[in-house]
Design a protein around this motif. Sequence first.
Motif, PDB file in Angstrom:
ATOM      1  N   ALA A 171       0.831  -1.207   0.000  1.00  0.00           N
ATOM      2  CA  ALA A 171       0.000   0.000   0.000  1.00  0.00           C
ATOM      3  C   ALA A 171       0.865   1.256   0.000  1.00  0.00           C
ATOM      4  N   THR A 172       1.975   1.211   0.726  1.00  0.00           N
ATOM      5  CA  THR A 172       2.875   2.366   0.769  1.00  0.00           C
ATOM      6  C   THR A 172       3.493   2.637  -0.594  1.00  0.00           C
ATOM      7  N   LEU A 173       3.969   1.594  -1.247  1.00  0.00           N
ATOM      8  CA  LEU A 173       4.554   1.761  -2.577  1.00  0.00           C
ATOM      9  C   LEU A 173       3.506   2.212  -3.592  1.00  0.00           C
ATOM     10  N   GLN A 174       2.289   1.728  -3.444  1.00  0.00           N
ATOM     11  CA  GLN A 174       1.226   2.138  -4.364  1.00  0.00           C
ATOM     12  C   GLN A 174       0.926   3.628  -4.212  1.00  0.00           C
ATOM     13  N   GLU A 175       0.864   4.097  -2.979  1.00  0.00           N
ATOM     14  CA  GLU A 175       0.618   5.519  -2.752  1.00  0.00           C
ATOM     15  C   GLU A 175       1.744   6.368  -3.334  1.00  0.00           C
ATOM     16  N   ALA A 176       2.978   5.881  -3.244  1.00  0.00           N
ATOM     17  CA  ALA A 176       4.122   6.680  -3.678  1.00  0.00           C
ATOM     18  C   ALA A 176       4.277   6.704  -5.187  1.00  0.00           C
ATOM     19  N   PHE A 177       4.187   5.531  -5.842  1.00  0.00           N
ATOM     20  CA  PHE A 177       4.558   5.449  -7.252  1.00  0.00           C
ATOM     21  C   PHE A 177       3.375   5.341  -8.209  1.00  0.00           C
ATOM     22  N   GLU A 178       2.232   4.928  -7.710  1.00  0.00           N
ATOM     23  CA  GLU A 178       1.061   4.844  -8.596  1.00  0.00           C
ATOM     24  C   GLU A 178       0.170   6.071  -8.457  1.00  0.00           C
ATOM     25  N   PHE A 179      -0.081   6.490  -7.222  1.00  0.00           N
ATOM     26  CA  PHE A 179      -0.955   7.641  -6.984  1.00  0.00           C
ATOM     27  C   PHE A 179      -0.180   8.942  -6.825  1.00  0.00           C
TER      28      PHE A 179
END
Length: 293
Positions: free
Chosen positions: A251-259
């Motif tokens: 979830a952390t990586l998704q927030e940083a690199f996707e969103f």
Amino acid sequence: MFTATAQTQRRLVIIGFLVVPLMLLTVFSLYPFAQLVWFSLTDWDGISPEKTFVGLANYERIFFEDQELLRPLINSLYYFIGSLMQLALATYFAVILNRGLPGSNVYRMLLFMPFVLNSVAVSIIFRDFLQIEGGLDALMVMIGLGAFTREWVQDPEIVKWSLVFASVWRYLGFQLLITYGALQAVPQDQYEAARIEGASEWQQFRFITFPTIAPILGLQIILSTVGSLEVFDVPFLITGGANGTKTFIMATLQEAFEFRRVGLAAAMAVILLCFVMLVMVIQRAVFDRGGTK
């Protein structure tokens, strides 16, 4: 010409040996941590050169406004339970192998082999093994348990336990090796004396083996707890976070690199770090208390 005293020379040597480690610690640990905390107080998107200070807004959003951001932490409980099962199995196998059974070196190598395999390769193997009509289903049909086949990675009710099983298989050898090494420190004459006195296998484990390896088991529990909070590779490569298997790191990586919400992702990383530090403080307090008894 200046001549340093022996005490001054000793201090200069100590300072000289400390300079390089302190520089490395500052460059690769302290400075990145300070940057992480700063990013968590901004709304930076990871691209723009501007970083607007927002204070604790990211933390307020995580704890009070968007509860979905903390929900992946619940998945860590599954991996923690699995790690305890893994520790119990590792201890059981280590005790058996420590008895010097014929072929123990071969069994130890086979049990340790999954840990030395590449995590990507292991995840791909289990992704195919757990698919519908995959290796697991074929094995169950072969032994007459075809009626119990399930959608191992598609069914939300069991997919988390399927991933836990893959993680247990992956890291069992690591804990086995640590526990086996701790068992080597137990004097064999204690077992011989216990057998002469008529002690059973369980009594030998309870009064000789367990007290000796208890500190090592405690350390492994801490490592398992931290690992369950930081698990990433197995769920990411097998399910991609689908069916409720997303972990906090994912979830952390998704927030940083996707969103492109790097500030929010940094706040999540700081929270995870605080969880890990809290676990370590509790572990230290428990073991220090146990050591004073």
